[in-house]
Design an enzyme around this catalytic site. Structure first.
Site, mmCIF file in Angstrom:
data_model
loop_
_atom_site.group_PDB
_atom_site.id
_atom_site.type_symbol
_atom_site.label_atom_id
_atom_site.label_comp_id
_atom_site.label_asym_id
_atom_site.label_seq_id
_atom_site.Cartn_x
_atom_site.Cartn_y
_atom_site.Cartn_z
ATOM 1 N N MET A 58 -3.910 -6.865 -7.385
ATOM 2 C CA MET A 58 -3.348 -7.869 -8.287
ATOM 3 C C MET A 58 -4.378 -8.937 -8.695
ATOM 4 O O MET A 58 -4.095 -10.134 -8.657
ATOM 5 C CB MET A 58 -2.114 -8.523 -7.635
ATOM 6 C CG MET A 58 -1.048 -7.530 -7.216
ATOM 7 S SD MET A 58 -0.528 -6.377 -8.512
ATOM 8 C CE MET A 58 0.662 -7.377 -9.373
ATOM 9 N N GLY B 277 0.767 -1.242 0.000
ATOM 10 C CA GLY B 277 0.000 0.000 0.000
ATOM 11 C C GLY B 277 0.797 1.290 0.000
ATOM 12 O O GLY B 277 0.348 2.299 0.563
ATOM 13 N N THR B 278 1.939 1.305 -0.675
ATOM 14 C CA THR B 278 2.707 2.556 -0.781
ATOM 15 C C THR B 278 1.918 3.615 -1.542
ATOM 16 O O THR B 278 1.827 4.770 -1.107
ATOM 17 C CB THR B 278 4.038 2.311 -1.534
ATOM 18 O OG1 THR B 278 4.644 1.132 -1.026
ATOM 19 C CG2 THR B 278 4.976 3.479 -1.387
ATOM 20 N N HIS C 281 0.263 1.581 -13.199
ATOM 21 C CA HIS C 281 1.026 0.448 -13.738
ATOM 22 C C HIS C 281 2.509 0.813 -13.711
ATOM 23 O O HIS C 281 2.890 1.911 -14.138
ATOM 24 C CB HIS C 281 0.574 0.158 -15.171
ATOM 25 C CG HIS C 281 1.315 -0.984 -15.782
ATOM 26 N ND1 HIS C 281 1.031 -2.299 -15.477
ATOM 27 C CD2 HIS C 281 2.357 -1.017 -16.646
ATOM 28 C CE1 HIS C 281 1.861 -3.090 -16.138
ATOM 29 N NE2 HIS C 281 2.668 -2.340 -16.858
ATOM 30 N N LEU D 25 -9.574 -8.269 -13.795
ATOM 31 C CA LEU D 25 -10.991 -7.913 -13.677
ATOM 32 C C LEU D 25 -11.769 -8.415 -14.884
ATOM 33 O O LEU D 25 -11.264 -8.421 -16.009
ATOM 34 C CB LEU D 25 -11.127 -6.391 -13.573
ATOM 35 C CG LEU D 25 -10.412 -5.769 -12.368
ATOM 36 C CD1 LEU D 25 -10.519 -4.245 -12.424
ATOM 37 C CD2 LEU D 25 -10.962 -6.297 -11.061
HETATM 38 C C1 GAR Z 1 3.252 -0.689 -7.566
HETATM 39 O O1 GAR Z 1 4.540 -0.627 -8.124
HETATM 40 C C2 GAR Z 1 2.190 -0.696 -8.645
HETATM 41 O O2 GAR Z 1 2.517 0.096 -9.753
HETATM 42 C C3 GAR Z 1 2.160 -2.154 -9.014
HETATM 43 O O3 GAR Z 1 2.292 -2.850 -7.806
HETATM 44 C C4 GAR Z 1 3.012 -2.045 -6.888
HETATM 45 C C5 GAR Z 1 2.191 -1.919 -5.634
HETATM 46 O O4 GAR Z 1 2.947 -1.355 -4.606
HETATM 47 N N1 GAR Z 1 0.950 -2.497 -9.688
HETATM 48 C C6 GAR Z 1 0.859 -3.468 -10.578
HETATM 49 O O5 GAR Z 1 1.795 -4.180 -10.893
HETATM 50 C C7 GAR Z 1 -0.531 -3.646 -11.192
HETATM 51 N N2 GAR Z 1 -0.492 -4.623 -12.199
HETATM 52 P P1 GAR Z 1 2.219 -0.696 -3.359
HETATM 53 O O6 GAR Z 1 1.216 -1.707 -2.834
HETATM 54 O O7 GAR Z 1 3.343 -0.504 -2.362
HETATM 55 O O8 GAR Z 1 1.600 0.588 -3.805
#
Ligand code: GAR
Length: 217
Positions: A94, A15-16, A113, A97
């Site tokens: 992740m 969840g950053t 993305h 959908l």
């Molecule tokens: C992020 O880098 C986001 O862009 C990516 O997952 C990470 C989540 O990090 N998203 C995907 O790959 C979507 N297909 P976070 O939970 O720390 O925000």
């Protein structure tokens, strides 16, 4: 008083990006409020982070639904409606959908993305960028459509690929950019400065680009 859009954030992990959106929305002038964080994974670290920030959280676990993706999505959608959510931000969510959810939220769902789309759709973007030898990599915020990672682009951030990078160091640099990019993108959309029209995003009142980004120089 202007009304702020009620945002639901969907997460699966740490969840950053979610935290960056929550932080930005603390400002009363920000055009959106984070009304709910939903995870499809009960153990997602982002849930605790959101709760600590005083944000309502919910879990809609996909596992009990097995292969029935649409049944999972109907449960998710019911939770979102119960909280009067108007607009969705996917932030490290992740799950693929189905057209059912995508169509229900058409024009009201955005995703971040970790690549400069349309390059490197899908997973393992950082390893693939290194493998391809690109000099610039980054992140994209886009509307979600039934074309996976192919929806209309709202905003992008580029970062250099440095010699000696591995997927982890590159991912960390991209994530730093994501934390800035996502709040800016939601601001553009929620304020109406970025509008979806005929499958493209039209932006008004954006700042002029300051300089070309060339790397290496
Ligand atoms: C992020 O880098 C986001 O862009 C990516 O997952 C990470 C989540 O990090 N998203 C995907 O790959 C979507 N297909 P976070 O939970 O720390 O925000």
């Amino acid at each position: 008083m202007t009304t702020r859009k009620r945002i639901g954030i969907l997460i699966s992990g740490r969840g950053t990006n979610m935290a960056a959106l929550i932080e930005a929305a603390k400002n009363p002038a920000y055009p959106a409020e984070i009304a709910l964080v939903v995870s499809n994974r009960p153990e997602a670290a982002g849930l605790e982070r959101a709760a600590k920030a005083g944000i309502k959280t919910a879990v809609v676990d996909h596992k009990p639904f097995g292969q029935d993706r649409e049944a999972f999505e109907r449960a998710l959608d019911a939770t979102l409606r119960a909280h009067d959510i108007e607009f969705l931000c996917l932030a490290g969510f992740m799950r693929l959908l189905t057209p059912w959810l995508v169509d229900s939220w058409a024009g009201r769902m955005i995703n971040i993305h970790p690549a400069l789309l349309p390059s490197f759709k899908g997973l393992n973007t950082h390893a693939r960028a290194l493998e391809a030898g690109v000099r610039l990599h980054g992140a994209t915020v886009h509307f979600v459509t039934n074309d996976m990672d192919g929806g209309p682009i709202i905003a992008q951030a580029a970062v250099p690929v440095l010699s000696g990078d591995d997927p982890e160091t590159l991912a960390a640099r991209v994530l730093d950019a994501e934390r800035v990019l996502y709040p800016l993108s939601l601001d553009l959309v929620a304020s109406g400065r970025a509008r979806l029209e005929d499958g493209r995003v039209h932006v008004t009142e954006a700042m002029e680009p300051r300089a070309p980004l060339i790397w290496p120089i």
